[in-house]
Design an enzyme around this catalytic site. Structure first.
Site, PDB file in Angstrom:
ATOM      1  N   TYR A  15      -1.556  -0.032 -10.325  1.00 25.71           N
ATOM      2  CA  TYR A  15      -0.281   0.981  -9.896  1.00 25.71           C
ATOM      3  C   TYR A  15      -0.245   0.904  -8.458  1.00 25.71           C
ATOM      4  O   TYR A  15       0.656   0.973  -8.002  1.00 25.71           O
ATOM      5  CB  TYR A  15      -1.022   2.311 -10.571  1.00 25.71           C
ATOM      6  N   SER A  55       4.218   6.264  -4.331  1.00 33.40           N
ATOM      7  CA  SER A  55       2.955   7.146  -4.473  1.00 33.40           C
ATOM      8  C   SER A  55       2.083   6.829  -3.456  1.00 33.40           C
ATOM      9  O   SER A  55       2.283   6.145  -2.638  1.00 33.40           O
ATOM     10  CB  SER A  55       2.294   6.472  -5.632  1.00 33.40           C
ATOM     11  N   LYS A  58       3.256  -0.004  -6.378  1.00 35.93           N
ATOM     12  CA  LYS A  58       3.991   1.000  -5.355  1.00 35.93           C
ATOM     13  C   LYS A  58       3.736   0.463  -4.010  1.00 35.93           C
ATOM     14  O   LYS A  58       4.854   0.732  -3.182  1.00 35.93           O
ATOM     15  CB  LYS A  58       3.254   2.411  -5.651  1.00 35.93           C
TER      16      LYS A  58
END
Length: 242
Positions: free
Chosen positions: A147, A134, A151
């Site tokens: 998150y 991401s 990543k």
């Protein structure tokens, strides 16, 4: 150069938005695709549509991953399965959610890589892996402490795997998409007060589509990218060039 000649490629998250689109692109490129996920019903739907094979496992379970991949003849892997977690600041992060995001997005991808590459090395025909990361791994985004951390860990998994597996002619790369309006992301990013300032910072000024992510994944898996390993490829409309 993007004909896979019947090579077996595993796609985790294979019934989701990006994962399902990647399955479709790979099938069109003559890959023998194995779509993986937790939901047998969702996997059955993509199998009916594309003719792909399916395998079921939970990315949080090492035993399920090991059992599913043991003895599987693989040439390639797309680590696309993931969990979005929550939108939260460092001050109010739910650590249980943080742990789950890390477990699925980073640990799960590593476990798939661990057991898939054992088979790939034993077969001895090389191969390729693409990790779906991401832009949140490359820049700080509001509310993305969990998150983004997962990543960022996946980025290091990508680089270390590329370093270790190159001697077996196995390439490992990642793609780093901006927001794609999948069911996981749309609830947060469709809000005008979130979307408008974000898009103003992006040179292309729009969200990515599933096809715009799947295309580069297929390229990085293909022989057209045979000298590319250990990279992260932003698919972000120029957001991270600022």
């Amino acid at each position: 150069m993007t004909d896979f000649h019947g090579r077996n490629i595993l796609v985790t998250g294979g019934s989701g938005g990006i994962g399902g689109t990647t399955v479709r692109h790979l099938v069109k490129a003559n890959a023998n695709v194995i779509a993986a996920g937790r939901s047998q019903e969702a996997l059955a739907a993509i199998a009916r549509e594309t003719g792909c094979r399916t395998v079921t496992f939970d990315l949080a379970s090492e035993n399920e991953i090991r059992d599913a991949l043991e003895g599987l003849d693989l040439w390639g892997v797309v680590n696309c399965g993931g969990f979005g977690g929550e939108i939260a600041t460092p001050m109010d992060t739910d650590i249980a959610i943080f742990d789950k995001v890390i477990t699925v997005n980073a640990r799960g991808a590593l476990l798939v890589t661990k057991y898939a590459t054992r088979q790939m090395v034993a077969i001895g025909k090389g191969g390729a892996i693409v990790n779906v990361s991401s832009q949140a791994a490359l820049v700080a985004l509001d509310g993305h402490i969990s998150y983004g951390s997962s990543k960022a860990a996946l980025e290091n998994i990508t680089r270390c795997s590329a370093l270790e597996l190159g001697k077996y002619n196995i390439r490992v790369n990642s793609v780093n998409p901006t927001v794609v309006m999948t069911p996981i992301s749309s609830g947060h990013w469709s809000q005008p007060h979130v979307a408008e300032p974000f898009l103003k910072q992006m040179p292309l000024g729009r969200w990515a589509t599933e096809d715009e992510v799947a295309g580069p994944i297929v390229f990085l898996l293909s022989d057209a990218a045979s000298m590319i390993t250990g990279i992260h490829l932003p698919i972000d409309g120029g957001y991270t060039c600022r």
